[in-house]
Design a protein around this motif. Structure first.
Motif, PDB file in Angstrom:
ATOM      1  N   TYR A 279     -11.389   3.805  -1.991  1.00 29.44           N
ATOM      2  CA  TYR A 279     -10.112   3.478  -1.324  1.00 29.44           C
ATOM      3  C   TYR A 279     -10.115   3.579   0.203  1.00 29.44           C
ATOM      4  O   TYR A 279      -9.315   2.933   0.863  1.00 29.44           O
ATOM      5  CB  TYR A 279      -8.950   4.347  -1.855  1.00 29.44           C
ATOM      6  CG  TYR A 279      -8.734   4.235  -3.342  1.00 29.44           C
ATOM      7  CD1 TYR A 279      -8.073   3.135  -3.896  1.00 29.44           C
ATOM      8  CD2 TYR A 279      -9.196   5.215  -4.208  1.00 29.44           C
ATOM      9  CE1 TYR A 279      -7.878   3.027  -5.264  1.00 29.44           C
ATOM     10  CE2 TYR A 279      -9.016   5.116  -5.579  1.00 29.44           C
ATOM     11  CZ  TYR A 279      -8.350   4.026  -6.097  1.00 29.44           C
ATOM     12  OH  TYR A 279      -8.161   3.937  -7.452  1.00 29.44           O
ATOM     13  N   GLN A 280     -10.961   4.420   0.771  1.00 25.81           N
ATOM     14  CA  GLN A 280     -10.814   4.614   2.209  1.00 25.81           C
ATOM     15  C   GLN A 280     -10.926   3.305   2.976  1.00 25.81           C
ATOM     16  O   GLN A 280     -10.142   3.031   3.873  1.00 25.81           O
ATOM     17  CB  GLN A 280     -11.856   5.607   2.726  1.00 25.81           C
ATOM     18  CG  GLN A 280     -11.686   5.817   4.210  1.00 25.81           C
ATOM     19  CD  GLN A 280     -12.139   7.187   4.666  1.00 25.81           C
ATOM     20  OE1 GLN A 280     -12.105   8.170   3.918  1.00 25.81           O
ATOM     21  NE2 GLN A 280     -12.562   7.248   5.899  1.00 25.81           N
TER      22      GLN A 280
ATOM     23  N   ARG B 148      -1.586   4.629   1.171  1.00 25.60           N
ATOM     24  CA  ARG B 148      -2.130   5.215  -0.065  1.00 25.60           C
ATOM     25  C   ARG B 148      -1.058   5.262  -1.146  1.00 25.60           C
ATOM     26  O   ARG B 148      -1.300   4.943  -2.303  1.00 25.60           O
ATOM     27  CB  ARG B 148      -2.685   6.626   0.196  1.00 25.60           C
ATOM     28  CG  ARG B 148      -4.022   6.611   0.903  1.00 25.60           C
ATOM     29  CD  ARG B 148      -4.589   8.021   1.093  1.00 25.60           C
ATOM     30  NE  ARG B 148      -5.840   7.961   1.834  1.00 25.60           N
ATOM     31  CZ  ARG B 148      -7.044   7.885   1.268  1.00 25.60           C
ATOM     32  NH1 ARG B 148      -7.164   7.896  -0.044  1.00 25.60           N
ATOM     33  NH2 ARG B 148      -8.140   7.820   2.007  1.00 25.60           N
ATOM     34  N   ASP B 149       0.102   5.658  -0.748  1.00 22.37           N
ATOM     35  CA  ASP B 149       1.193   5.740  -1.700  1.00 22.37           C
ATOM     36  C   ASP B 149       1.546   4.365  -2.273  1.00 22.37           C
ATOM     37  O   ASP B 149       1.779   4.214  -3.464  1.00 22.37           O
ATOM     38  CB  ASP B 149       2.393   6.340  -0.965  1.00 22.37           C
ATOM     39  CG  ASP B 149       3.317   7.017  -1.938  1.00 22.37           C
ATOM     40  OD1 ASP B 149       2.780   7.754  -2.785  1.00 22.37           O
ATOM     41  OD2 ASP B 149       4.530   6.772  -1.873  1.00 22.37           O
TER      42      ASP B 149
ATOM     43  N   ILE C   6      -0.287   1.694  -2.596  1.00 23.89           N
ATOM     44  CA  ILE C   6      -1.285   1.013  -3.435  1.00 23.89           C
ATOM     45  C   ILE C   6      -1.702   1.889  -4.615  1.00 23.89           C
ATOM     46  O   ILE C   6      -2.685   1.598  -5.298  1.00 23.89           O
ATOM     47  CB  ILE C   6      -2.548   0.574  -2.652  1.00 23.89           C
ATOM     48  CG1 ILE C   6      -3.216   1.766  -1.991  1.00 23.89           C
ATOM     49  CG2 ILE C   6      -2.222  -0.510  -1.647  1.00 23.89           C
ATOM     50  CD1 ILE C   6      -4.634   1.458  -1.523  1.00 23.89           C
ATOM     51  N   HIS C   7      -0.958   2.934  -4.868  1.00 24.44           N
ATOM     52  CA  HIS C   7      -1.458   3.833  -5.912  1.00 24.44           C
ATOM     53  C   HIS C   7      -1.306   3.248  -7.319  1.00 24.44           C
ATOM     54  O   HIS C   7      -1.873   3.768  -8.266  1.00 24.44           O
ATOM     55  CB  HIS C   7      -0.886   5.248  -5.766  1.00 24.44           C
ATOM     56  CG  HIS C   7       0.275   5.542  -6.639  1.00 24.44           C
ATOM     57  ND1 HIS C   7       1.542   5.159  -6.305  1.00 24.44           N
ATOM     58  CD2 HIS C   7       0.357   6.160  -7.838  1.00 24.44           C
ATOM     59  CE1 HIS C   7       2.357   5.528  -7.274  1.00 24.44           C
ATOM     60  NE2 HIS C   7       1.677   6.132  -8.215  1.00 24.44           N
TER      61      HIS C   7
ATOM     62  N   GLU D 140      -1.415   6.025   7.178  1.00 22.36           N
ATOM     63  CA  GLU D 140      -2.421   6.076   6.110  1.00 22.36           C
ATOM     64  C   GLU D 140      -1.793   6.578   4.813  1.00 22.36           C
ATOM     65  O   GLU D 140      -2.030   6.028   3.737  1.00 22.36           O
ATOM     66  CB  GLU D 140      -3.583   6.976   6.541  1.00 22.36           C
ATOM     67  CG  GLU D 140      -4.503   7.222   5.372  1.00 22.36           C
ATOM     68  CD  GLU D 140      -5.877   7.761   5.719  1.00 22.36           C
ATOM     69  OE1 GLU D 140      -6.209   7.876   6.914  1.00 22.36           O
ATOM     70  OE2 GLU D 140      -6.618   8.066   4.773  1.00 22.36           O
ATOM     71  N   GLU D 141      -0.988   7.621   4.915  1.00 23.07           N
ATOM     72  CA  GLU D 141      -0.378   8.203   3.709  1.00 23.07           C
ATOM     73  C   GLU D 141       0.492   7.184   2.989  1.00 23.07           C
ATOM     74  O   GLU D 141       0.494   7.079   1.772  1.00 23.07           O
ATOM     75  CB  GLU D 141       0.472   9.439   4.053  1.00 23.07           C
ATOM     76  CG  GLU D 141      -0.299  10.596   4.668  1.00 23.07           C
ATOM     77  CD  GLU D 141      -1.652  10.854   4.016  1.00 23.07           C
ATOM     78  OE1 GLU D 141      -1.684  10.943   2.767  1.00 23.07           O
ATOM     79  OE2 GLU D 141      -2.671  10.933   4.735  1.00 23.07           O
TER      80      GLU D 141
END
Ligand code: FES
Ligand code: FES
Lengths: 742, 152
Positions: free
Chosen positions: B136-137, B123-124, B126-127, B119-120
């Motif tokens: 975003y979730q 997130r990174d 697509i930041h 998950e991290e």
């Protein structure tokens, strides 16, 4: 077969995931491109607009100034009279700038060119002689009325209203404790991903493609402003890339585009750049300053104070709502009945303020929740206990608040009790204090809210059954990403007992939907959804009559179940499709029913909790966000959750990162690169729960509304968590690293 | 200039200053790629140029001369969604849909390069793509879901 209550997949996602969606800028109309020359001073006299250089550029068709544009703009932009009484207001005429410019960024000339690159060249080639005049940028300074934004008004105060209930002075005097408070929200920017856009075509009739939340209101406003009958104006809302309240108002740029299309007899288009979008939709900025009284047991007894609401240079369509809705919402779900709130709205030489998700309820909630937390801190009481002591009891509902708002249904105390368990508040508080003991700056905070949505005064829906038995539902609500149309299809599918695949929902075209109010204030599912249930019931009645005729029976003898009309005694059956076809053949042809349903406000409520962590540089992050809401009946849980996620992330932005800095020259001093809209890295993890024993609304849907909840209560929860993490008192949004460190 | 977009060759004349995103949208009528900002911040305009993820508002069209471009329109045939598109739909990973094309192209880029996704990490990665609607979730869930589907 039942759809309501289930997380049915959104009906129209294919076009979005494959890139076949059509937003305004994607519409192919042979048109001119508009560009705007803008003021670089906050207040100035326009001495001359030099057009010659621009007109020499190949592809530039015209350069228009206020003098020319305003010949067509007959009346100014005014307040949204459905919700704002204009009488107590002082309102300056707001059209395209003419003679004077009142804010930095105000358009003062318009160029029209064959393509958008040439339009930008032309904007640069126009030079304006501007003589700077005295300006007032600061809200507190403006209150002195020394420099006036509009001389003709004689004051910078656009509105002053007193919201008094009970006797606040007496209640204060007899309180055990009195504390002064100052609570504020800074200026921010809604920032939908699709910037504003408009295409206007004139051929005797006006056709306008417009990225809006309110196509019918827009039509009415354009009619009033241009003096053209509504029947000659068609406003079409294509796919809309988010609104959050910012697309429920009208800009001078948009009026200029329409005026140019009329004047030139050509289609004209304008899509705001992000920079223009950021200048178009500043929101919030208000300050509450006053005193509260409470008893030693935590009972809040009185609130007295002044609410200053910034207007910017003009009264927008929507900003009038805030000074009139914030005060009556301040008591929220609590029993306090002695209040004295002076609400005033003030003009400054800055970008006009518009509305943003929650409009007024975030402010009211932030004020009352900060007050609750202040009481808790002063008395060293637990946050939950203070709220429990003050919450209106279930046996008092329906409850008329001291300003006359009637809270329809709910059980506030039980929800808080349950919420604390569901969100694991006490466990997380314990965890945070253990972590803090180890040196980590983490904190947990909660906040409670009661909000208003479901706004009337009415909404429209039509259910039409086609000859082949498929169904088109037209709604006056205009979803722009919420997915409400899917929830409405679920309701209609249940009502008609047919597969949802047979239903198409349409909206957003003023020619095909006779009337509608649009989507804002979390109203659409309750209002348009209920209207759609009602029109579907009527159409089904008509089908039953057709079925009776077909079966040679009385209507009373006909039952309907799951797509079949059944003769009660004889058991004979005729299918839905056959009846649909028959209805377009014989007597009394056609199968459609439309309903204009009167609406009234509903009051959802809930408790939200944030877990934050702060690093050594004062940079805060919300690690997790949890929500427990009573929004009445939940029609599509995944859609409702989606609203909590989206609103919660915007709450993170408002509470910690987003600040629309205006410098001393009245200029917006941030770009999109340093106006920190949360990315996936700053966005928290979410847990969202809905109270199962819901307290329904009076609407046929039994739903209340959820679109804004998390942005209404989130900032208060996040700020509270930040206080827990840092031990600081923080009474404004955003709380920036410098506030946290100092 | 000559480019191959979604497998189709195009030859066109452009002004030197034309941005790639405008070339795709206006010249080729591929309006799936969106414009959200003028600061290279939002990622709505993300496309792949020779397999690399690029913000097409930041690149001149002529810089793409002789290169291969993939846009959202190239990810599926009309009749069938690709697994990422399906996962976005199934996970409620879009609301207004404006960021969606850029997100999906970026997700496609991530999934064709990274096997082990957490998950991290998602997130990174697509930041650089902003979504104002979904929080975003669900987007993160969709990308992880697509990754599972594509491995299965
Ligand atoms: S439009 Fe390219 S990054 Fe925003
Ligand atoms: S879905 Fe609206 S911006 Fe992402």
């Amino acid at each position: 077969m039942s759809y309501a209550g289930k997380s049915i997949k959104r009906l129209y996602d294919d076009k979005f995931v494959t890139g076949r969606s059509t937003y305004v800028d994607d519409i192919k109309v042979n048109s001119l491109y508009a560009g705007f020359v803008r003021s670089n001073v906050p207040h100035g006299r326009i001495k001359k607009v030099n057009k010659e250089d621009a007109l020499k550029i190949r592809g530039v068709v015209a350069v228009l100034t206020g003098e020319e544009i305003n010949q067509l703009i007959k009346e100014g932009i005014g307040p949204w009279t459905t919700y704002v009484d204009p009488r107590p207001w002082k309102i300056p005429l707001w059209r395209f700038a003419q003679g004077e410019t009142k804010y930095n960024g105000e358009p003062i000339a318009m160029v029209l060119a064959q393509d958008k690159y040439t339009a930008r060249d032309a904007v640069e080639a126009v030079s304006v002689d501007l003589e700077p005049l005295d300006a007032v940028i600061d809200l507190q300074e403006a209150k002195k009325d020394k420099i006036l934004v509009h001389k003709e008004l004689g004051t910078n105060y656009g509105f002053v209203g007193n919201f008094n209930a009970g006797d606040a002075d007496k209640a204060l005097a007899s309180s055990d404790r009195r504390v002064e408070v100052e609570i504020s929200n800074e200026r921010l920017i809604p920032s939908p991903m699709e910037p504003r856009g408009i295409v206007s075509h004139y051929d005797g009739n006006l056709t306008i493609w417009y990225s809006t939340q309110i196509p019918h209101f827009a039509r009415a406003e354009f009619s009033r402003i241009f003096g053209i009958p509504e029947s000659k104006i068609r406003v079409i809302m294509p796919d809309v890339g988010g609104g959050f309240g910012s697309k429920a108002h009208i800009l001078p740029e948009e009026l200029a585009v329409i005026a140019a299309s009329i004047r030139l007899g050509r289609a004209v288009r304008w899509t705001a750049t992000r920079t223009e979008e950021m200048m178009a939709t500043n929101s919030r900025h208000n300050v509450f300053k006053g005193e509260i009284g409470f008893k030693s047991d935590g009972t809040l007894t009185a609130i007295k104070g002044t609410l200053d609401v910034e207007l910017g240079a003009y009264l927008t369509y929507t900003e009038g709502i805030q000074p009139t809705i914030i005060p009556p919402m301040i008591p929220g779900p609590y029993k306090v009945r002695d209040l004295m709130i002076k609400s005033q709205a003030i003009y400054t030489n800055t970008i006009p303020i518009t509305m943003y998700r929650g409009a007024s309820r975030p402010e009211a909630t932030f004020i009352i929740e900060r007050i609750m937390s202040t009481v808790a801190d002063e008395l060293k009481m637990d946050d939950v206990e203070v709220r429990m002591r003050n919450l209106i009891r279930e046996d008092q509902i329906p409850y008329t608040n001291p300003f006359g708002l009637k809270y329809d249904s709910g059980d506030y105390q039980t929800l808080l009790k349950e919420g604390v368990k569901v969100l694991e508040y006490h466990e997380m508080k314990r965890w945070a204090s253990q972590e803090r003991a180890k040196g980590r700056k983490v904190g947990v905070g909660l906040a409670y809210y009661l909000e208003i949505c479901g706004f009337g005064p009415y909404e429209f829906a039509e259910t039409r059954i086609n000859r082949d038995g498929s169904v088109i539902v037209s709604i006056g609500g205009t979803p722009h990403g919420q997915g409400t149309e899917t929830a409405i299809a679920q309701l209609v599918a249940d009502e008609l007992q047919i597969p949802i695949e047979r239903i198409k929902v349409t909206w957003g075209d003023s020619d095909t939907v006779p009337i509608g109010l649009g989507t804002y204030g979390s109203r659409t599912l309750a209002t348009a959804g209920s209207a759609a249930i009602s029109s579907s019931k009527q159409v089904l009645d008509k089908m039953r009559r057709v079925a009776a005729r077909v079966m040679n029976a009385d209507v009373e003898e006909i039952d309907y179940r799951n797509g079949e009309f059944i003769h009660k005694k004889e058991g004979r059956k005729v299918s839905w499709d056959v009846i649909a076809r028959e209805a377009y053949g014989g007597k009394e042809p056609g199968l459609s029913a439309s309903v204009v349903l009167e609406g009234d406000v509903t009051f959802p409520y809930g408790v939200h909790m944030a877990i934050v962590e702060v690093d050594d540089y004062g940079i805060a992050r919300v690690i997790e966000y949890r929500a427990y809401d009573d929004i009445g009946r939940v029609i599509n849980p995944a859609l409702a959750e989606g609203q909590i996620h989206g609103g919660g992330t915007q709450a993170v932005g408002q509470a910690l990162y987003e600040l629309a800095t205006i410098n001393e020259n009245g200029q917006l001093a941030v770009t999109y690169a340093d106006y920190y809209v949360p990315t996936a890295v700053e966005a928290p993890k979410f847990k969202s729960y809905f109270a199962e024993k819901y307290h329904p609304s009076a609407y046929l849907t039994k739903s209340k509304g959820v679109g804004e909840a998390a942005l209404i209560v989130g900032p208060a929860a996040i700020i509270r968590a930040l206080e827990d993490a840092t031990g600081k008192k923080l009474n404004k949004t955003p709380a920036l690293p410098e506030d946290i460190l100092q | 200039m000559k480019v191959k977009v979604n497998g189709v060759e195009y030859e066109d004349e452009v002004e030197p200053r034309t941005l790639l995103v405008d070339f795709l949208r206006d010249n080729l009528n591929l309006t799936g790629t969106k414009i959200g900002c003028d600061t290279t911040t939002c990622g709505a305009c993300t496309v792949l140029v020779n397999g690399r993820s690029v913000k097409s508002c930041t690149m001149l069209a002529i810089q793409a001369n002789g290169k291969e471009i993939l846009t959202i329109e190239g990810l599926s045939s009309d009749s069938k969604l690709n697994p990422i598109q399906q996962a976005f739909k199934d996970n409620f990973a879009l609301q207004c849909g404006y960021c969606t094309a850029g997100m999906i192209v970026q997700a496609h880029f991530i999934l064709s390069h990274e096997r082990d996704l957490s998950e991290e990490k998602v997130r990174d990665m697509i930041h650089g793509n902003i979504c104002r609607c979904t929080g975003y979730q669900n987007i993160v869930n969709a990308i992880l879901d697509a990754s599972r589907r594509m491995r299965a």
